[in-house]
Design a protein around this motif. Structure first.
Motif, PDB file in Angstrom:
ATOM      1  N   UNK A  89      28.931  91.501  25.241  1.00  0.00           N
ATOM      2  CA  UNK A  89      29.404  92.946  25.836  1.00  0.00           C
ATOM      3  C   UNK A  89      28.271  93.707  27.139  1.00  0.00           C
ATOM      4  N   UNK A  90      28.097  94.418  27.848  1.00  0.00           N
ATOM      5  CA  UNK A  90      27.994  95.238  28.695  1.00  0.00           C
ATOM      6  C   UNK A  90      26.354  94.073  29.013  1.00  0.00           C
ATOM      7  N   UNK A  91      26.959  93.773  30.157  1.00  0.00           N
ATOM      8  CA  UNK A  91      25.807  92.770  30.922  1.00  0.00           C
ATOM      9  C   UNK A  91      25.286  91.322  30.768  1.00  0.00           C
ATOM     10  N   UNK A  92      25.826  91.033  29.007  1.00  0.00           N
ATOM     11  CA  UNK A  92      25.914  89.621  28.442  1.00  0.00           C
ATOM     12  C   UNK A  92      26.486  88.707  29.294  1.00  0.00           C
ATOM     13  N   UNK A 272      16.116  81.020  28.007  1.00  0.00           N
ATOM     14  CA  UNK A 272      16.373  80.401  28.624  1.00  0.00           C
ATOM     15  C   UNK A 272      16.896  79.114  28.388  1.00  0.00           C
ATOM     16  N   UNK A 273      16.902  78.604  27.751  1.00  0.00           N
ATOM     17  CA  UNK A 273      16.801  77.100  26.671  1.00  0.00           C
ATOM     18  C   UNK A 273      19.129  77.166  26.402  1.00  0.00           C
ATOM     19  N   UNK A 283      20.409  83.507  35.569  1.00  0.00           N
ATOM     20  CA  UNK A 283      19.990  84.428  36.392  1.00  0.00           C
ATOM     21  C   UNK A 283      20.409  86.003  35.276  1.00  0.00           C
ATOM     22  N   UNK A 284      21.590  85.471  35.047  1.00  0.00           N
ATOM     23  CA  UNK A 284      22.428  87.040  34.267  1.00  0.00           C
ATOM     24  C   UNK A 284      21.833  87.374  32.357  1.00  0.00           C
ATOM     25  N   UNK A 288      19.553  89.762  31.201  1.00  0.00           N
ATOM     26  CA  UNK A 288      20.329  90.367  29.445  1.00  0.00           C
ATOM     27  C   UNK A 288      19.595  90.802  28.593  1.00  0.00           C
ATOM     28  N   UNK A 289      18.062  89.358  28.952  1.00  0.00           N
ATOM     29  CA  UNK A 289      17.611  89.700  27.553  1.00  0.00           C
ATOM     30  C   UNK A 289      15.966  90.134  27.662  1.00  0.00           C
TER      31      UNK A 289
END
Ligand code: FE2
Ligand code: FE2
Length: 338
Positions: A89-92, A272-273, A283-284, A288-289
């Motif tokens: 979804x948005x930003x993922x 991150x992993x 980075x995205x 998102x997280x």
């Protein structure tokens, strides 16, 4: 006649080097103690110990290992398709066609971190057996060590046999375990392991026991969570009343430790992993997280148990509260309720 191996031979050294490559070694200076007072018994700790003895389960026979887990297979609504569906979804960074792969990678990452954390609990709690002065606490800690060995056994077998995919330990968790293993003050080991690490783990395990995609891991996480509830109770019992008796400087040191531990654990849930392994925009993924409302809510749920215990121990100071709010690990209005 038995041949005694030459320990300086090249092959032996090679073997040792190979073993060392898999080790995290931590130098530690601490005081081990024995206690000759067998008469005074702390009934709260002893009751927990009795519960531990009757709650033992066998990872070999009490888990249905026959179920075939197919890593990467499509998931239906019933077997975990709802898990992490918010990640599309948005930003993922995750495109819809990679959602199934993400769910499995996420499960492998979580199970790997459970496994590493369980080994951390095994070794740090073994340290408590040596260092805590109270004999009942030594006895209980020894029974917790047996629990943790079983948890390591179950997760290691699941990861190795069923997922065949293991992630390295998350850097935040690794740093915290390193800190705890080099720590000489036993109460800080309790704070780090029984309060923070196990406090986070119990909620994560409970959520996993209903959200993960196969019955084997759902069974493992459910059984481990039952044990963890007693381990947290052990930490609470051991530390209750303790911090009203220490100096301001000693209290400040405990608070400093908590601030670092909370920060390390907060960053652990940025995945991150997983972004890296899936070759997604890291980075995205991190953004998102950090900002996705569902991810933030998940972290807040995890920290609820830790906050509850810190409040019980009178360790929910203004500095700790400020950090929890700054890291978005709690809704500010929750902290005002006493
Ligand atoms: Fe455990
Ligand atoms: Fe535990």
């Amino acid at each position: 006649m038995t041949t005694v191996p030459d320990e300086t031979s090249e092959s032996t050294l090679f073997t040792l080097d190979a073993v060392k490559a898999d080790l995290m070694e931590v130098d530690a200076m601490f005081q081990a103690c024995l206690n000759w007072n067998y008469g005074d018994r702390d009934s709260r700790v002893w009751n927990l110990y009795e519960k531990n003895k009757v709650s033992q389960w066998n990872a070999t026979t009490d888990i249905d290992w026959d179920h075939d887990v197919q890593f990467g297979a499509e998931l239906s609504e019933e077997n975990g398709a709802r898990l992490a569906s918010f990640v599309v979804g948005e930003g993922s960074p995750v495109p819809r066609e990679l959602l199934t792969q993400f769910r499995w990678e996420y499960q492998a990452w979580m199970c790997s971190q459970f496994l590493h954390g369980e080994q951390g609990a095994l070794v740090t709690t073994a340290r408590l057996v040596e260092t805590v002065p109270d004999l009942d606490a030594k006895t209980y800690a020894a029974s917790q060590v047996a629990d943790e060995a079983r948890h390591v056994e179950a997760f290691a077998r699941y990861v190795d046999e069923k997922l065949q995919s293991v992630y390295p330990i998350n850097p935040g968790l690794k740093t915290l375990l390193h800190d705890l293993l080099s720590e000489s003050r036993w109460d800080i080991v309790y704070l780090g392991m029984q309060v923070v690490v196990e406090g986070l783990a119990i909620t994560a395990l409970r959520l996993a026991s209903s959200g993960f995609g196969d019955p084997v891991i759902r069974q493992i996480t459910r059984m481990v969570a039952q044990d963890e509830a007693r381990h947290i109770a052990f930490g609470v019992t051991a530390l209750t009343g303790m911090y009203s008796q220490v100096t301001a400087a000693e209290l400040r040191e405990r608070e400093d430790f908590l601030l670092e531990a909370i920060q390390l654990m907060s960053r652990r849930f940025m995945l991150r992993e997983v972004w890296e392994r899936m070759d997604l925009d890291v980075a995205k993924g991190l953004h998102f997280a950090r900002t996705n409302p569902m991810m933030a809510t998940y972290r807040q749920m995890l920290f609820q148990q830790v906050i509850l215990v810190l409040r019980q121990l009178d360790m929910l100071s203004d500095r700790v509260k400020d950090l929890l709010i700054a890291e978005n690990l709690v809704r500010p209005e929750t902290l005002r309720i006493r």
